[in-house]
Design an enzyme around this catalytic site. Structure first.
Site, PDB file in Angstrom:
ATOM      1  CG  HIS A 125       2.255  -8.466  -7.850  1.00 22.22           C
ATOM      2  ND1 HIS A 125       2.782  -7.990  -6.675  1.00 22.22           N
ATOM      3  CD2 HIS A 125       2.240  -9.819  -7.724  1.00 22.22           C
ATOM      4  CE1 HIS A 125       3.069  -9.020  -5.866  1.00 22.22           C
ATOM      5  NE2 HIS A 125       2.744 -10.132  -6.479  1.00 22.22           N
ATOM      6  CG  HIS A 170       7.121  -0.857  -7.311  1.00 24.82           C
ATOM      7  ND1 HIS A 170       7.060  -2.090  -7.910  1.00 24.82           N
ATOM      8  CD2 HIS A 170       6.181  -0.883  -6.333  1.00 24.82           C
ATOM      9  CE1 HIS A 170       6.130  -2.826  -7.320  1.00 24.82           C
ATOM     10  NE2 HIS A 170       5.587  -2.113  -6.351  1.00 24.82           N
ATOM     11  CG  HIS A 184       3.349   0.206  -2.200  1.00 23.39           C
ATOM     12  ND1 HIS A 184       2.179  -0.202  -2.783  1.00 23.39           N
ATOM     13  CD2 HIS A 184       4.326  -0.559  -2.763  1.00 23.39           C
ATOM     14  CE1 HIS A 184       2.427  -1.181  -3.653  1.00 23.39           C
ATOM     15  NE2 HIS A 184       3.732  -1.418  -3.661  1.00 23.39           N
ATOM     16  CG  PHE A 185       5.327   7.505  -0.706  1.00 21.38           C
ATOM     17  CD1 PHE A 185       6.292   6.566  -0.376  1.00 21.38           C
ATOM     18  CD2 PHE A 185       5.743   8.656  -1.373  1.00 21.38           C
ATOM     19  CE1 PHE A 185       7.641   6.747  -0.698  1.00 21.38           C
ATOM     20  CE2 PHE A 185       7.093   8.854  -1.690  1.00 21.38           C
ATOM     21  CZ  PHE A 185       8.032   7.896  -1.357  1.00 21.38           C
ATOM     22  NE  ARG A 186       2.219   0.799   2.907  1.00 18.40           N
ATOM     23  CZ  ARG A 186       2.086  -0.337   2.238  1.00 18.40           C
ATOM     24  NH1 ARG A 186       1.198  -0.444   1.254  1.00 18.40           N
ATOM     25  NH2 ARG A 186       2.848  -1.370   2.521  1.00 18.40           N
ATOM     26  CG  ASP A 241       7.343  -3.580  -3.876  1.00 20.74           C
ATOM     27  OD1 ASP A 241       6.442  -2.773  -3.572  1.00 20.74           O
ATOM     28  OD2 ASP A 241       7.144  -4.816  -3.967  1.00 20.74           O
ATOM     29  CG  HIS A 249       7.869  -7.039  -7.496  1.00 22.78           C
ATOM     30  ND1 HIS A 249       7.075  -7.955  -8.104  1.00 22.78           N
ATOM     31  CD2 HIS A 249       7.026  -6.163  -6.891  1.00 22.78           C
ATOM     32  CE1 HIS A 249       5.804  -7.665  -7.883  1.00 22.78           C
ATOM     33  NE2 HIS A 249       5.754  -6.579  -7.150  1.00 22.78           N
ATOM     34  CG  HIS A 298       3.540  -3.253   6.393  1.00 19.87           C
ATOM     35  ND1 HIS A 298       2.261  -2.977   5.991  1.00 19.87           N
ATOM     36  CD2 HIS A 298       4.099  -3.976   5.392  1.00 19.87           C
ATOM     37  CE1 HIS A 298       2.047  -3.529   4.808  1.00 19.87           C
ATOM     38  NE2 HIS A 298       3.154  -4.133   4.403  1.00 19.87           N
TER      39      HIS A 298
END
Ligand SMILES: [Zn+2]
Length: 427
Positions: A174, A55, A57-59, A295, A225, A299
């Protein structure tokens, strides 16, 4: 034999003094004595399977001011993770065959570690699930709204499960019920408000709906999660096709802790009470939870610095997960058996990849750890582009060496690997 490693090795649930033989990136033998063209003797250290993070989020694409596939995967490598699975809420979202293919090609040029990609399921692409399955490693559904999430109505859950079943791939969910979230939504000034704005009841409702709707199907379902005692209770007697995960931040922090700045700890689902945190840790120890997932959702500091209500949800975590929990194992708060199951064995099973165990035929993905080498976490020593983390100052143990498919990516905490070495695991 190309390569042999010697040391105290985690094999079949216990440590043995032995050698691992590697040919063509795969484990070809595990024996008392072996000698390859290249031989490492890791005296006094332990050899473990490398971790798998299901899990992240490499954006990338679209939000690469926060992270990109090269910085994210470099952070993963330093943290002992040899394979990551990237979520679909990039820009564009990976909800079509084209956007999934594009991400696989682009990530393949940038990644230091092996990787997989999820397809997002939305109200608009359910009919394409079988087609998407030809490229993706699994599916992701957002039952509740979160930062950059994908539109999905729970009325479509049954059809989605039925279609995914035939693909033999897992669906990750989710689990926060959107109607419940809308009902409780309030202006938030701090973490306690955020918790009250997304109460445990919403997680509970979503999980009940998943359990009810999935009755009679054996679609592989993973609930991401978990954050509440109620959620754990509901899943205690889950059927075999349902697994669940927990993140380091839900285990280590609560909304009641004195956390500063508060918006840095804003995540979805939210941090809850100390009770919930303790219940999650107990579940982690006794096997009620299957997988530890970061997760990783970076940011920038500027984005997190906004007023609490406007700040985005998410924290980085791919680099610190294995090290934080190696330290906990060293302090006897968790067993090696549990940690390796949570970070290596179960993730490999869920995504059906030949990693996660030191066993003949599997990928030669290892980490080498000196348990005496504790350190204090510092953001400036980490590799995510976002430049901060929620674990500043906490104790951890980093792997000294990381091998992926027999290649030495990290040696004495230095990167030897290169961009583009990482391979897509879905072919
Ligand atoms: Zn996520």
């Amino acid at each position: 034999m190309d390569l042999t490693l010697e040391g105290k090795t985690y094999v079949n649930g216990k440590f043995e003094q032995c050698c691992i033989g590697v040919d063509d990136g795969k484990i070809s033998a595990v024996k008392k004595i072996l000698k390859g063209d290249e031989h490492y003797n890791f005296r006094g250290k332990i050899i473990l399977p490398a971790g798998i993070d299901i899990h992240v989020h490499f954006r990338d694409p679209g939000l690469t001011h926060k992270e990109d596939f090269s910085t994210g995967s470099m952070a993963a490598a330093y943290g002992g993770i040899s394979c990551v699975f990237d979520m679909p809420n990039t820009i564009p979202q990976t909800t079509t065959l084209q956007t999934i293919s594009d991400k696989i090609i682009s990530a393949g040029k940038k990644s230091y570690v092996d990787f997989g990609v999820y397809a997002g399921v939305t109200d608009g692409n359910i009919k394409n699930i079988e087609e998407l399955a030809t490229k993706c490693c699994g599916f992701k559904i957002y039952l509740g709204g979160t930062t950059n999430s994908l539109q999905f109505s729970s009325d479509n859950l049954k059809e989605t499960f039925d279609r995914i079943k035939s693909t033999n791939k897992p669906v990750l969910i989710h689990a926060e019920d959107n109607n419940c979230l809308v009902r409780h939504n309030l202006k938030e000034n701090n973490l306690v408000d955020h918790m009250n704005s997304r109460p445990a009841e919403c997680e509970e409702n979503a999980i009940k709906n998943i359990i009810k709707t999935s009755k009679g199907t054996d679609t592989k379902i993973h609930i991401c999660h978990l954050s509440s005692l109620e959620g754990i209770e509901l899943l205690r007697k889950r059927s075999k096709n349902i697994s669940c995960g927990v993140t380091p931040h839900h285990l280590l922090f609560s909304a009641q802790d004195d956390l500063k700045p508060q918006s840095n700890y804003k995540v979805n689902p939210p941090l809850r009470t100390n009770f919930d945190g303790e219940a999650l840790f107990t579940a982690l120890k006794n096997g009620s939870v299957d997988i530890l997932e970061s997760d990783h959702a970076p940011h920038t500091i500027e984005e997190k610095d906004k007023e609490f209500d406007a700040a985005p949800s998410g924290v980085p975590g791919v680099e610190t997960m294995f090290p934080l929990f190696l330290y906990m194992v060293q302090k006897e708060k968790l067993s090696f058996q549990r940690l390796i199951s949570l970070l290596c064995e179960k993730p490999a099973e869920l995504l059906n990849i030949p990693k996660g165990r030191i066993e003949v035929g599997r990928d030669a993905d290892f980490i080498v750890v000196d348990l005496d080498k504790e350190c204090k976490l510092k953001s400036e020593n980490l590799h995510s582009k976002c430049g901060w983390m929620p674990y500043e100052g906490m104790a951890a143990i980093f792997p000294e060496y990381v091998f992926v498919r027999g290649e030495k990516l990290i040696e004495e905490n230095e990167m030897l690997g290169s961009k583009g070495f990482g391979k897509f695991v879905g072919e």
